[in-house]
Write an enzyme that holds these catalytic residues in place. Sequence first.
Site, PDB file in Angstrom:
ATOM      1  N   GLY A 239       7.240  27.934   7.300  1.00 18.14           N
ATOM      2  CA  GLY A 239       7.047  26.828   8.322  1.00 18.14           C
ATOM      3  C   GLY A 239       5.918  26.560   8.834  1.00 18.14           C
ATOM      4  O   GLY A 239       5.653  25.437   9.550  1.00 18.14           O
ATOM      5  N   GLU A 273       6.705  34.049   4.288  1.00 14.86           N
ATOM      6  CA  GLU A 273       7.523  33.009   3.045  1.00 14.86           C
ATOM      7  C   GLU A 273       6.988  31.613   3.017  1.00 14.86           C
ATOM      8  O   GLU A 273       7.843  30.954   3.480  1.00 14.86           O
ATOM      9  CB  GLU A 273       9.018  33.528   3.287  1.00 14.86           C
ATOM     10  CG  GLU A 273       9.677  34.488   3.540  1.00 14.86           C
ATOM     11  CD  GLU A 273      11.150  34.355   3.845  1.00 14.86           C
ATOM     12  OE1 GLU A 273      11.809  35.282   3.639  1.00 14.86           O
ATOM     13  OE2 GLU A 273      11.436  33.469   4.689  1.00 14.86           O
ATOM     14  N   PRO A 274       5.863  31.573   2.784  1.00 19.03           N
ATOM     15  CA  PRO A 274       5.135  29.984   2.862  1.00 19.03           C
ATOM     16  C   PRO A 274       5.723  29.202   1.679  1.00 19.03           C
ATOM     17  O   PRO A 274       5.774  29.752   0.587  1.00 19.03           O
ATOM     18  CB  PRO A 274       3.744  30.311   2.957  1.00 19.03           C
ATOM     19  CG  PRO A 274       3.546  31.874   1.929  1.00 19.03           C
ATOM     20  CD  PRO A 274       4.822  32.528   2.480  1.00 19.03           C
ATOM     21  N   GLY A 275       5.837  28.094   1.850  1.00 22.27           N
ATOM     22  CA  GLY A 275       6.262  27.131   0.666  1.00 22.27           C
ATOM     23  C   GLY A 275       5.260  25.957   0.961  1.00 22.27           C
ATOM     24  O   GLY A 275       4.454  25.750   0.221  1.00 22.27           O
ATOM     25  N   ARG A 276       5.541  25.146   1.852  1.00 18.82           N
ATOM     26  CA  ARG A 276       4.822  23.925   1.886  1.00 18.82           C
ATOM     27  C   ARG A 276       3.290  23.854   2.030  1.00 18.82           C
ATOM     28  O   ARG A 276       2.486  23.226   1.505  1.00 18.82           O
ATOM     29  CB  ARG A 276       5.281  23.131   3.435  1.00 18.82           C
ATOM     30  CG  ARG A 276       4.703  21.521   3.562  1.00 18.82           C
ATOM     31  CD  ARG A 276       5.194  21.267   4.992  1.00 18.82           C
ATOM     32  NE  ARG A 276       6.440  21.516   5.252  1.00 18.82           N
ATOM     33  CZ  ARG A 276       7.520  20.491   5.295  1.00 18.82           C
ATOM     34  NH1 ARG A 276       7.030  19.371   4.493  1.00 18.82           N
ATOM     35  NH2 ARG A 276       8.488  21.019   5.416  1.00 18.82           N
ATOM     36  N   TYR A 316      13.720  12.345   6.017  1.00 11.74           N
ATOM     37  CA  TYR A 316      13.122  12.580   7.033  1.00 11.74           C
ATOM     38  C   TYR A 316      12.222  11.721   7.876  1.00 11.74           C
ATOM     39  O   TYR A 316      11.337  12.069   8.685  1.00 11.74           O
ATOM     40  CB  TYR A 316      12.190  14.002   6.813  1.00 11.74           C
ATOM     41  CG  TYR A 316      12.907  15.021   6.137  1.00 11.74           C
ATOM     42  CD1 TYR A 316      14.062  15.841   6.525  1.00 11.74           C
ATOM     43  CD2 TYR A 316      12.409  15.363   4.725  1.00 11.74           C
ATOM     44  CE1 TYR A 316      14.654  16.964   5.795  1.00 11.74           C
ATOM     45  CE2 TYR A 316      13.088  16.102   3.861  1.00 11.74           C
ATOM     46  CZ  TYR A 316      14.190  17.022   4.486  1.00 11.74           C
ATOM     47  OH  TYR A 316      14.788  18.102   3.767  1.00 11.74           O
ATOM     48  N   CYS A 342      19.489   1.337  -5.254  1.00 12.80           N
ATOM     49  CA  CYS A 342      20.286   0.572  -4.530  1.00 12.80           C
ATOM     50  C   CYS A 342      20.774   1.037  -3.036  1.00 12.80           C
ATOM     51  O   CYS A 342      21.754   1.325  -3.007  1.00 12.80           O
ATOM     52  CB  CYS A 342      21.603   0.169  -5.358  1.00 12.80           C
ATOM     53  SG  CYS A 342      21.020  -0.432  -6.899  1.00 12.80           S
ATOM     54  N   GLU A 343      19.737   1.181  -2.372  1.00 14.77           N
ATOM     55  CA  GLU A 343      19.729   1.775  -0.918  1.00 14.77           C
ATOM     56  C   GLU A 343      18.671   1.095  -0.156  1.00 14.77           C
ATOM     57  O   GLU A 343      17.602   1.288  -0.665  1.00 14.77           O
ATOM     58  CB  GLU A 343      19.722   3.350  -0.877  1.00 14.77           C
ATOM     59  CG  GLU A 343      20.852   3.911  -1.672  1.00 14.77           C
ATOM     60  CD  GLU A 343      21.971   4.514  -0.882  1.00 14.77           C
ATOM     61  OE1 GLU A 343      22.052   4.090   0.231  1.00 14.77           O
ATOM     62  OE2 GLU A 343      22.896   4.849  -1.501  1.00 14.77           O
ATOM     63  N   TYR A 371       8.879  20.245  -2.039  1.00 10.02           N
ATOM     64  CA  TYR A 371       9.981  19.346  -1.710  1.00 10.02           C
ATOM     65  C   TYR A 371       9.932  18.055  -2.219  1.00 10.02           C
ATOM     66  O   TYR A 371      10.309  17.177  -1.770  1.00 10.02           O
ATOM     67  CB  TYR A 371      10.289  19.651  -0.081  1.00 10.02           C
ATOM     68  CG  TYR A 371       9.848  20.742   0.404  1.00 10.02           C
ATOM     69  CD1 TYR A 371      11.319  21.718   0.136  1.00 10.02           C
ATOM     70  CD2 TYR A 371       9.137  21.264   1.253  1.00 10.02           C
ATOM     71  CE1 TYR A 371      11.266  22.967   0.638  1.00 10.02           C
ATOM     72  CE2 TYR A 371       9.101  22.560   1.869  1.00 10.02           C
ATOM     73  CZ  TYR A 371      10.090  23.329   1.546  1.00 10.02           C
ATOM     74  OH  TYR A 371      10.076  24.656   1.842  1.00 10.02           O
TER      75      TYR A 371
HETATM   76  N1  LLP Z   1      11.732  30.836   4.428  1.00  6.43           N
HETATM   77  C1  LLP Z   1      13.133  30.133   4.615  1.00  6.43           C
HETATM   78  C2  LLP Z   1      14.030  31.107   5.053  1.00  6.43           C
HETATM   79  C3  LLP Z   1      13.111  28.843   4.561  1.00  6.43           C
HETATM   80  O1  LLP Z   1      14.344  28.316   4.726  1.00  6.43           O
HETATM   81  C4  LLP Z   1      12.097  28.158   4.325  1.00  6.43           C
HETATM   82  C5  LLP Z   1      12.208  26.528   4.097  1.00  6.43           C
HETATM   83  C6  LLP Z   1      11.048  28.681   3.805  1.00  6.43           C
HETATM   84  C7  LLP Z   1      10.748  29.976   4.142  1.00  6.43           C
HETATM   85  C8  LLP Z   1       9.656  27.916   3.688  1.00  6.43           C
HETATM   86  O2  LLP Z   1       9.379  27.237   4.509  1.00  6.43           O
HETATM   87  P1  LLP Z   1       7.923  26.235   4.441  1.00  6.43           P
HETATM   88  O3  LLP Z   1       6.830  27.113   4.644  1.00  6.43           O
HETATM   89  O4  LLP Z   1       8.002  25.598   3.243  1.00  6.43           O
HETATM   90  O5  LLP Z   1       7.950  25.304   5.654  1.00  6.43           O
HETATM   91  N2  LLP Z   1      13.170  19.933   2.526  1.00  6.43           N
HETATM   92  C9  LLP Z   1      12.212  19.954   3.693  1.00  6.43           C
HETATM   93  C10 LLP Z   1      11.612  21.209   4.126  1.00  6.43           C
HETATM   94  C11 LLP Z   1      13.126  22.276   4.319  1.00  6.43           C
HETATM   95  C12 LLP Z   1      12.431  23.527   4.540  1.00  6.43           C
HETATM   96  C13 LLP Z   1      13.916  24.680   4.251  1.00  6.43           C
HETATM   97  N3  LLP Z   1      13.394  26.090   4.301  1.00  6.43           N
HETATM   98  C14 LLP Z   1      11.118  18.906   3.719  1.00  6.43           C
HETATM   99  O6  LLP Z   1      10.981  18.414   2.694  1.00  6.43           O
HETATM  100  O7  LLP Z   1      10.307  18.879   4.485  1.00  6.43           O
END
Ligand code: LLP
Length: 419
Positions: A239, A273-276, A316, A342-343, A371
Amino acid sequence: MHDFNYVNGKLYCEEVRIEKIAMEIGTPFYLYSYQTIFNHYNAFKKALKEIDPLICYAYKANSNSAICKIFARAGGGAEVVSGGELRQALEVGVSPEKIVFSGNGKTEKEIGFALKSNILMFDVDSEMELRLLNKVSHSLKKRAKVVLRVNPDLNPQTHPYLATGLKESKFGFDFNQALDGYKLARDLENIKVAGIHMHIGSQITSLKPFVEGLDKVISLIGELKKIGIATEYINVGGGLGIVYLDEEPPCLDNYARVVISKLSGLNIKGIFEPGRVLMGNAGILVSKVLYRKETAKKTFIVVDSGMNDFVRPAFYQAKHRIEPVVKKEEKEEVVDIVGPICESADFFARDKKFPRVETGELLSIFGAGAYGFSMASNYNFRCRPAEVLVSGENYFVIRQRETYEDLIKNEKMPDILET
Ligand code: LLP
């Protein structure tokens, strides 16, 4: 910090000139920097080293095998939300005891696969899931380790689609029902309660929601102790927000300081659980200008990638930094940068001050590493873009551009239409 820099007006990824890649493989393509990914992972780990975190990279951010392998090689675990992501993690060599399985809709088949793979734990989302997990564990003669995802009912102050810890959200156990969930988990024979999980949202740019969430979760840990349930793990979720344009998210060290201060003394292992924050600024999307179009109201720059390739602006209303790949001394004008879909939602920027660009010039959309491709689709029957990884002075195509044959390979013509 990232490794996309201009040298004499030309954009480079590490030591590779991006124009050169475009000339050789065509456009559009996603481009990632190995060094940036590696640095982001290590910075995250270093900030939290005092508590020896388990970092489970969120595969949904970008699940290309090569990207996943970079994290696996660096020692990272995986947060997966589908059988596909789980397979991907195992394939790239993440050891099963570093894999956590989240999500609110795990199927019986996926649960069975995860149990047989001996993953570390399940982040359980509901009572029904607990019962199904118990049943499948029983039939496989296993005991599933679980943390319950608790919804702390707070506002993470992000885009509504990215908020997951509000009371009305579909995710997790309602805070006030969590204790009952834990009692059930404790009493189910093939379930072993291991701790607690929260994930309150994504692109969070203030520390406050993390503090509030952790406080709530830690108070619940106290309640659990009273009824004899020990907590071995806290999964803090992901997050943490990043800078796309002018956001001011907390820096890693401040985020870490808060988490460490909350966790220290509890003798509980922290999972993240970092992603972004790992991938977002490690990638860009490179597109080519197809047309300029001037109407009575607007100037449109039509590029060869669209919302099917990169949906964040449409979905978003996300604002991303966009620049020409080769900067010239052109006068600025106000434009909409749009795709060929086409949107009307197919835009990357609206009413944006931008240097004048002509057909054939390349544009870079920054902050597209997370993402981006993972949310791409074939809408308008378009082939999804190539993905490229740069390391030093070399680049590698890590996913070929799709072809028409890829688009139709799973289609079948029914007999009635064959004649
Ligand atoms: N853990 C869980 C359970 C999650 O659902 C998510 C993201 C993460 C970790 C990783 O979160 P992050 O560190 O990346 O914020 N498509 C959207 C983002 C959706 C995130 C969904 N869950 C976007 O493009 O902003």
